[in-house]
Enzyme design. Structure first.
Site, short mmCIF file in Angstrom:
data_model
loop_
_atom_site.label_atom_id
_atom_site.label_comp_id
_atom_site.label_asym_id
_atom_site.label_seq_id
_atom_site.Cartn_x
_atom_site.Cartn_y
_atom_site.Cartn_z
N GLY A 15 0.79 -1.23 0.00
CA GLY A 15 0.00 0.00 0.00
C GLY A 15 0.81 1.27 0.00
N SER A 16 2.01 1.24 -0.61
CA SER A 16 2.79 2.49 -0.61
C SER A 16 2.16 3.54 -1.53
CB SER A 16 4.25 2.21 -0.98
OG SER A 16 4.38 1.92 -2.35
N ASN A 17 1.55 3.12 -2.62
CA ASN A 17 0.85 4.09 -3.48
C ASN A 17 -0.36 4.68 -2.76
OD1 ASN A 17 1.89 4.55 -6.32
ND2 ASN A 17 2.11 2.33 -6.12
N ARG A 67 -15.97 -14.35 -8.18
CA ARG A 67 -15.42 -13.00 -8.44
C ARG A 67 -16.51 -11.93 -8.29
NH1 ARG A 67 -10.74 -12.01 -10.23
NH2 ARG A 67 -10.39 -14.07 -11.11
N MET A 92 -4.31 -6.54 -6.67
CA MET A 92 -3.94 -7.62 -7.57
C MET A 92 -5.10 -8.60 -7.77
SD MET A 92 -1.21 -6.38 -8.33
CE MET A 92 0.54 -6.56 -8.53
N ARG A 93 -6.24 -8.06 -8.15
CA ARG A 93 -7.41 -8.88 -8.42
C ARG A 93 -7.97 -8.49 -9.77
NH1 ARG A 93 -9.60 -13.07 -6.65
NH2 ARG A 93 -11.75 -12.34 -6.78
N LEU A 95 -11.06 -7.77 -12.01
CA LEU A 95 -12.37 -7.26 -11.61
C LEU A 95 -13.46 -7.85 -12.49
CD1 LEU A 95 -11.23 -3.55 -11.36
CD2 LEU A 95 -11.62 -5.12 -9.44
N ASN A 109 -6.22 3.22 -12.29
CA ASN A 109 -5.25 2.22 -11.85
C ASN A 109 -3.85 2.75 -12.14
OD1 ASN A 109 -4.19 -0.34 -10.99
ND2 ASN A 109 -3.95 -0.92 -13.15
N HIS A 111 0.00 1.36 -13.02
CA HIS A 111 0.66 0.15 -13.51
C HIS A 111 2.14 0.46 -13.76
CE1 HIS A 111 0.96 -3.76 -15.42
NE2 HIS A 111 1.63 -3.19 -16.42
N SER A 138 2.40 4.16 -15.48
CA SER A 138 1.25 4.76 -16.17
C SER A 138 0.05 4.78 -15.24
CB SER A 138 0.85 3.93 -17.39
OG SER A 138 1.96 3.66 -18.23
N ASP A 147 -5.28 -3.83 -17.53
CA ASP A 147 -4.24 -2.82 -17.81
C ASP A 147 -4.43 -2.14 -19.16
OD1 ASP A 147 -3.10 -3.47 -15.37
OD2 ASP A 147 -1.78 -4.99 -16.24
N ALA A 175 8.64 7.23 -8.72
CA ALA A 175 7.90 7.94 -9.77
C ALA A 175 6.39 7.70 -9.64
CB ALA A 175 8.39 7.50 -11.15
#
Ligand code: GAR
Length: 317
Positions: A15-17, A67, A92-93, A95, A109, A111, A138, A147, A175
């Site tokens: 969870g750093s982002n 799902r 990391m799922r 959708l 998102n 990526h 991105s 993605d 970045a």
């Protein structure tokens, strides 16, 4: 300042982002706030951090659930939190299509590659193996394809001699942390940006029969091909700081009536006379259905009879 956009962040691990989004949101001028951090793993370390920062959290394992079933649990949490937008941050799922549709145009998102290169996993090693000079990250709008979806912004990151997937990933992460909050902030305020407004006006105007666009007096303006103009888009004309749409009125006293009813939004455009009215687009909460009606009504004012007839026939269906 307008109300902040309410953003929920979905994570799967570190969870750093998410943390970068959360700390960027502490700035008074940040146009979004984080209202929920949810994870598909109750032990995700990012949940501990979010909770310590006073953010509502939700963690539940997806194991044993279909799902779509799991996604509808998350969806219910997002709605209960009053989220307007969803930011996937290392979620990391895959959708379900239902979930993607429910948040269409409001889910981003990040990526770790320069999309469309290297969708999926193992992006850093793949960039190194390909001999690329740059890798990067991105931010894109989430669509049904993994993605995929329109890229909003990217940061290229130079690959250094001797880089491993890990050393490269660590630099790209720096970045990522800068790119994501900046892009999210721009995204939630995009409807207040003149370029977005012009595109919206253009979409509506050019959908009208035989409409074209030219630049006149430095302003984009819309007219009937080889005919009269029915709309002008003004943005900081002569440095007045105003973003507005000028349209033709449909009745003699309409300009005065509109200005009287809503003087904050309507005005008399200089040099245009009494049969035009300016609609401010920079006052927030634009009613685009109404603006569409005004554009169509203005088109009718200048359209030749033959075209009007065609339009009336089309309107009956
Ligand atoms: C980030 O590098 C993010 O770009 C990547 O996972 C990492 C999560 O780190 N996401 C993907 O690969 C998505 N396909 P974080 O949990 O510290 O933000």
């Amino acid at each position: 300042m307008m109300a902040k956009a309410r953003v929920a962040v979905l994570i799967s691990g570190r969870g750093s982002n998410m943390a970068a989004l959360l700390y960027a949101a502490k700035a008074h001028s940040c146009p979004y706030e984080i209202v929920l951090v949810a994870a598909n793993d109750p032990a995700a370390p990012g949940l501990v951090l979010a909770a310590a920062e006073g953010i509502a959290t939700f963690g539940q394992s997806h194991k044993g659930l279909k799902r779509a079933e799991f996604d509808s649990i998350i969806d219910a949490q997002l709605r209960a939190a009053g989220a307007d937008y969803v930011a996937l941050a290392g979620y990391m799922r895959l959708l379900s299509p239902e979930f993607v549709r429910a948040w269409e145009g409001r889910m981003l998102n990040i990526h770790p590659s320069l999309l469309p290169k290297y969708k999926g996993l193992d992006t850093h090693q793949r960039a190194i193996d390909a001999g690329d000079s740059h890798a990067g990250c991105s931010v894109h709008i989430v669509t049904a394809e993994l993605d995929d979806g329109p890229v909003l912004a990217q940061t290229p990151v130079a690959i250094l001699p001797g880089d491993s997937a890990d050393s490269l990933a660590a630099r790209i992460l720096i970045a990522e942390h800068q790119l994501y909050s900046r892009t999210l902030a721009a995204f939630v305020t995009r409807e207040q940006q003149p370029e977005w407004m012009l595109n919206r006006v253009r979409e509506i105007a050019l959908a009208l029969p035989q409409a074209d666009e030219v630049i006149s007096h430095g302003m984009p303006c819309f007219g009937i091909e080889k005919g009269k103009k029915f709309a002008w888009f003004t943005r900081d004309h002569h440095g007045d700081g105003v973003v507005a749409l000028l349209v033709k009125t449909t009745a003699p006293d309409e300009q005065a009536t509109l200005i009287e009813a809503d003087p904050d939004r309507y005005y008399r455009p200089a040099y245009f006379g009494d049969d035009w009215v300016g609609i401010r687009l920079d006052r927030g909460a634009n009613d685009w259905d109404h603006i569409g009606d005004r554009l169509r009504a203005s088109w009718r004012q200048v359209a030749p009879k033959k075209l009007l007839g065609l339009m009336d026939i089309a309107d009956q269906f």
